[in-house]
Design a protein around this motif. Sequence first.
Motif, PDB file in Angstrom:
ATOM      1  N   PHE A  26       0.850  -1.196   0.000  1.00 21.13           N
ATOM      2  CA  PHE A  26       0.000   0.000   0.000  1.00 21.13           C
ATOM      3  C   PHE A  26       0.885   1.247   0.000  1.00 21.13           C
ATOM      4  O   PHE A  26       1.757   1.400   0.866  1.00 21.13           O
ATOM      5  N   SER A  27       0.656   2.134  -0.960  1.00 17.68           N
ATOM      6  CA  SER A  27       1.493   3.321  -1.075  1.00 17.68           C
ATOM      7  C   SER A  27       1.301   4.276   0.098  1.00 17.68           C
ATOM      8  O   SER A  27       2.228   4.992   0.470  1.00 17.68           O
ATOM      9  N   GLY A  28       0.106   4.278   0.691  1.00 14.25           N
ATOM     10  CA  GLY A  28      -0.149   5.193   1.796  1.00 14.25           C
ATOM     11  C   GLY A  28       0.549   4.796   3.083  1.00 14.25           C
ATOM     12  O   GLY A  28       1.196   5.613   3.739  1.00 14.25           O
ATOM     13  N   GLN A  58       2.630  -0.755   4.040  1.00 14.23           N
ATOM     14  CA  GLN A  58       2.460  -2.127   4.496  1.00 14.23           C
ATOM     15  C   GLN A  58       2.123  -3.049   3.330  1.00 14.23           C
ATOM     16  O   GLN A  58       1.510  -2.629   2.332  1.00 14.23           O
ATOM     17  N   LEU A  59       2.511  -4.316   3.478  1.00 12.91           N
ATOM     18  CA  LEU A  59       2.193  -5.314   2.464  1.00 12.91           C
ATOM     19  C   LEU A  59       0.770  -5.829   2.660  1.00 12.91           C
ATOM     20  O   LEU A  59       0.302  -5.973   3.794  1.00 12.91           O
ATOM     21  N   GLN A  60       0.092  -6.096   1.554  1.00 13.59           N
ATOM     22  CA  GLN A  60      -1.230  -6.705   1.617  1.00 13.59           C
ATOM     23  C   GLN A  60      -1.108  -8.119   2.181  1.00 13.59           C
ATOM     24  O   GLN A  60      -0.389  -8.961   1.626  1.00 13.59           O
ATOM     25  N   PHE A  92       4.756  -4.831  -5.681  1.00 13.55           N
ATOM     26  CA  PHE A  92       4.121  -3.782  -6.483  1.00 13.55           C
ATOM     27  C   PHE A  92       3.326  -2.833  -5.590  1.00 13.55           C
ATOM     28  O   PHE A  92       2.827  -3.225  -4.544  1.00 13.55           O
ATOM     29  N   ASN A  93       3.211  -1.581  -6.036  1.00  9.82           N
ATOM     30  CA  ASN A  93       2.270  -0.661  -5.384  1.00  9.82           C
ATOM     31  C   ASN A  93       1.203  -0.209  -6.372  1.00  9.82           C
ATOM     32  O   ASN A  93       0.524   0.787  -6.146  1.00  9.82           O
ATOM     33  N   ASN A  94       1.091  -0.971  -7.464  1.00  9.13           N
ATOM     34  CA  ASN A  94       0.109  -0.678  -8.506  1.00  9.13           C
ATOM     35  C   ASN A  94      -0.570  -1.976  -8.893  1.00  9.13           C
ATOM     36  O   ASN A  94       0.094  -2.940  -9.304  1.00  9.13           O
TER      37      ASN A  94
END
Length: 296
Positions: A193-195, A198-200, A220-222
């Motif tokens: 998550f770019s905000g 943290q990793l999903q 990835f963040n996209n």
Amino acid sequence: MESLSGLTAFVKAAQAGSFASAAERLGVSASAVGKSVARLESSLGVSLFNRSTRSLSLTEEGALFYERSQRIVQELEEAEQELSRLMSAPRGRLRLSFPAIGYRLLLPLLPGFTAQYPDIELDLDFNDRLVDVIGEGYDAVLRSGDFADSRLKARRLGGFRFCLVASADYFSRRGRPLQPADLSGHECLLYRFSGSGQLQPWQFDGVDVRQLTLQGSLVFNNLEAQISAARRGLGLIYVPDFSVQEYLDSGELVCALDDCISAGGQFSLLWPGNRHLLPKLRVFIDYLAEHIGLDR
């Protein structure tokens, strides 16, 4: 508001030449017009009209005041007419915020919505940042999960579920995992998550995510880049089902461990509760609720 009422009564009386004619235009009694003008004169400390039993004419001060007042009243009337048009038909600009993956839900609906409501302009923001709906002036936002803001009203749009997918080619080369523990031998394409940075987490029923070993050299963040990598056979991804539905339908991506995943969420559309629901926002909410492709 009382000053505006007196100003309007004064201008209409000056234009009509009598309190009675002004009262007829305003839909009130002649005495009400006379009292409004009298209160205005009292607050200004001048006489605006020369009054007689047969005629009504402006004083020198009244003529000077009329030149400015008529423009103010005209602008007020035009503003009321414009507001009336806005309230009677869906038109105008809507400023909307969606999570980064929200375009997957919204973009398929845009052709139909814009064709049906050509006078509505959509200003769209796709970002995982948690915006301040009221403070930043958004008309509505799409959010998943729980929310606790009493200032906002909400309409639930439907739910989604996470799924674990990879390309058919990847599974033919690496085999399909039969249980979550098998993921330790697979290439896992992770999302950050770019905000928050943290990793999903990959959540499976009955499995402690802290004890789950995920290996992978790509983060990835996209979401689009992550899905594209999976389509090219680079590994497994854990994503919301709606984001890859078209590739599942075509067979380009294939699910694994489906019976081990019940994690998911709900999407809701939120808007400021202290504002009158304008037609442009009402039709957008109704259209989204009717056409969005989520499980209810």
